[in-house]
Write a protein that holds these residues in place. Structure first.
Motif, mmCIF file in Angstrom:
data_model
loop_
_atom_site.group_PDB
_atom_site.id
_atom_site.type_symbol
_atom_site.label_atom_id
_atom_site.label_comp_id
_atom_site.label_asym_id
_atom_site.label_seq_id
_atom_site.Cartn_x
_atom_site.Cartn_y
_atom_site.Cartn_z
ATOM 1 N N LEU A 1 0.833 -1.205 0.000
ATOM 2 C CA LEU A 1 0.000 0.000 0.000
ATOM 3 C C LEU A 1 0.867 1.253 0.000
ATOM 4 O O LEU A 1 0.594 2.216 -0.734
ATOM 5 C CB LEU A 1 -0.934 -0.009 1.211
ATOM 6 C CG LEU A 1 -2.075 -1.025 1.143
ATOM 7 C CD1 LEU A 1 -2.741 -1.176 2.506
ATOM 8 C CD2 LEU A 1 -3.116 -0.596 0.093
ATOM 9 N N TYR B 1 -9.726 -5.299 -5.104
ATOM 10 C CA TYR B 1 -9.749 -4.722 -3.764
ATOM 11 C C TYR B 1 -8.515 -3.856 -3.528
ATOM 12 O O TYR B 1 -8.607 -2.729 -2.993
ATOM 13 C CB TYR B 1 -9.831 -5.846 -2.726
ATOM 14 C CG TYR B 1 -9.477 -5.427 -1.324
ATOM 15 C CD1 TYR B 1 -10.245 -4.473 -0.639
ATOM 16 C CD2 TYR B 1 -8.365 -5.963 -0.682
ATOM 17 C CE1 TYR B 1 -9.904 -4.082 0.651
ATOM 18 C CE2 TYR B 1 -8.029 -5.583 0.607
ATOM 19 C CZ TYR B 1 -8.793 -4.640 1.269
ATOM 20 O OH TYR B 1 -8.452 -4.236 2.533
ATOM 21 N N THR C 1 -8.998 -0.561 -5.077
ATOM 22 C CA THR C 1 -9.873 0.339 -4.324
ATOM 23 C C THR C 1 -9.121 0.968 -3.153
ATOM 24 O O THR C 1 -9.327 2.135 -2.829
ATOM 25 C CB THR C 1 -11.119 -0.390 -3.787
ATOM 26 O OG1 THR C 1 -10.751 -1.367 -2.801
ATOM 27 C CG2 THR C 1 -11.898 -1.059 -4.913
ATOM 28 N N ARG C 2 -8.231 0.206 -2.526
ATOM 29 C CA ARG C 2 -7.444 0.749 -1.422
ATOM 30 C C ARG C 2 -6.528 1.872 -1.915
ATOM 31 O O ARG C 2 -6.399 2.920 -1.286
ATOM 32 C CB ARG C 2 -6.615 -0.354 -0.754
ATOM 33 C CG ARG C 2 -7.421 -1.427 -0.030
ATOM 34 C CD ARG C 2 -8.209 -0.873 1.161
ATOM 35 N NE ARG C 2 -7.373 -0.111 2.089
ATOM 36 C CZ ARG C 2 -6.606 -0.638 3.048
ATOM 37 N NH1 ARG C 2 -6.565 -1.961 3.194
ATOM 38 N NH2 ARG C 2 -5.909 0.134 3.849
ATOM 39 N N GLY D 1 -11.198 2.239 2.471
ATOM 40 C CA GLY D 1 -10.655 1.723 3.713
ATOM 41 C C GLY D 1 -10.450 0.221 3.663
ATOM 42 O O GLY D 1 -10.814 -0.445 2.690
ATOM 43 N N PRO D 2 -9.865 -0.340 4.735
ATOM 44 C CA PRO D 2 -9.646 -1.796 4.798
ATOM 45 C C PRO D 2 -10.953 -2.547 4.928
ATOM 46 O O PRO D 2 -12.004 -1.974 5.249
ATOM 47 C CB PRO D 2 -8.769 -1.961 6.033
ATOM 48 C CG PRO D 2 -9.071 -0.770 6.878
ATOM 49 C CD PRO D 2 -9.356 0.351 5.935
#
Length: 404
Positions: free
Chosen positions: A101, A326, A329-330, A335-336
């Motif tokens: 991330l 996913y 999207t992060r 958010g997680p």
């Protein structure tokens, strides 16, 4: 076992000069041998040469082909793809790490101009491209050390998926011919090359010179890799300006049999069935969506849009595709995952037992029982859950196994 092909027996010997006189091989000899895969190595190899020559590969590329080897380590990797036996939560928690991330955010900033150009030209947002970049090679750091030519030769000769890999082998020879890729290039075991792990056909047909240096170098140039990935995703059908995945909450039971990827419905219908956004009601429709439950109704839940199909086109594993979407999207600011308590699933041996029982009931389990929770198994599980009056969320459990 490594079987060198440099000295094939009947009429395929290298001459003493540096160049192999391929035009001395009789066309009838080449055309007579047409096994698609496996069998005797020499006639199969003759067929590859004939196909490559017909596709326009010159002596430069064919001489490299004659130096190739079959590599059993490639087949070992092909037969032991652990990702397919992991749950979504196990795989995503490992792959969407804090490190990735942070590195993803840093690279989105570092190459902001290139990502902006990619989106302007091909319609694919930067976080989507960066997610694949991170998952495939840790942003270029781990590109694989398998000899690409040997890998593709091996997978073309193997009979599991020759229709996929033989065109890649021919394309790689063309890349050698054109001087785009060095004959000693390395990459993933399945023949993908560079920072985005692009297959040779896409490298050949969709490679983009993102840094304007007059060449396409997907191993060393991040701008080339970014722009090429964007073009590949566009050509797979990416829809400009549309979403791909959205985590949601489930507030009540719903007709679970509707939670399949092919069943896209408007937000109003999902809202009626108690599906909400993470921070309140679902927003206005931005394209019909399907309810994606990778671990059943008690696990993580997502609305997946048409662009999610492009993640599946990139990698057919739903676990990988969902993880990549996913991750994107992060990187885009989501958010997680919210905590969930999915029902216990099946281990690989239990999955094989389930597949045998499903096959006995007439469900198509593919060419063999493999213990992998793929689309055929998922569909059969849903059908049996409906038959047994169980919530049809497509998630195989010990309870279902016991009832079959």
């Amino acid at each position: 076992m490594n079987r060198l092909l440099t000295a094939l027996a009947a009429g395929l010997l290298l001459t003493s000069s540096a160049s192999y006189a391929l035009d001395q091989v009789a066309p009838a000899q080449l055309q007579a041998a047409k096994p698609a895969c496996g069998g005797e190595l020499e006639p199969w190899f003759n067929g590859v040469i004939a196909e490559a020559r017909a596709a326009g590969v010159s002596d430069r590329g064919l001489n490299e082909l004659l130096k190739a080897s079959l590599d059993d380590k490639v087949l070992e990797r092909d037969r032991a793809q652990g990702v397919f036996n992991q749950t979504f939560l196990t795989f995503s928690s490992r792959m969407v790490s804090d490190y990735r991330l942070k590195q993803g955010a840093a690279n989105l900033k570092k190459y902001a101009a290139t990502f902006a150009e990619a989106e302007a030209e091909y319609g694919v947002p930067g976080p989507v491209i960066a997610a694949f970049w991170g998952l495939e090679t840790d942003f270029g750091a781990v590109q694989g050390d398998f000899d690409t030519l040997n890998s593709l030769l091996t997978l073309s000769f193997d009979c599991r998926r020759p229709e996929l890999f033989r065109p890649q082998l021919i394309a790689l020879l063309k890349l050698f011919d054109n001087g785009v890729v060095d004959a000693k290039t390395t990459g993933a075991w399945a023949g993908e090359i560079g920072q985005m792990q692009i297959l040779p056909t896409d490298y050949l047909e969709r490679g983009v010179d993102g840094d304007d240096d007059g060449k396409v170098d997907l191993k060393h140039s991040a701008p080339d890799a970014i722009m090429t990935a964007a073009r590949v995703l566009r050509d797979l059908g990416w829809r400009r300006g549309e979403p791909w995945l959205e985590e949601v909450k489930l507030t009540k039971d719903l007709p679970w049999e509707n939670a399949i990827r092919s069943n896209r419905l408007p937000h109003s219908k999902w809202s009626e069935w108690g599906v909400t956004g993470m921070n309140g009601p679902l927003g206005p429709d931005d394209g019909d969506a399907s309810l994606l439950l990778p671990m059943g109704r008690k696990g993580p839940a997502f609305l997946s849009y048409a662009n999610f199909d492009i993640f599946v086109e990139w990698n057919k594993s739903i676990i990988y595709a969902t993880t990549a979407a996913y991750f994107a999207t992060r990187l885009a600011g989501a958010g997680p995952l919210q905590p969930t308590t999915p029902e216990v699933g099946l281990n690989p041996e239990q999955m094989k037992e389930l597949q045998n029982k499903l096959a006995a009931r007439g469900h198509d389990m593919g060419p063999k029982i493999d213990g992998v929770f793929g689309i055929l198994t998922r569909d059969a599980v849903r059908d049996e859950q409906i038959r047994l009056g169980m919530p049809a969320d497509s998630w195989p459990t010990p309870e279902l196994l016991g009832k079959l």
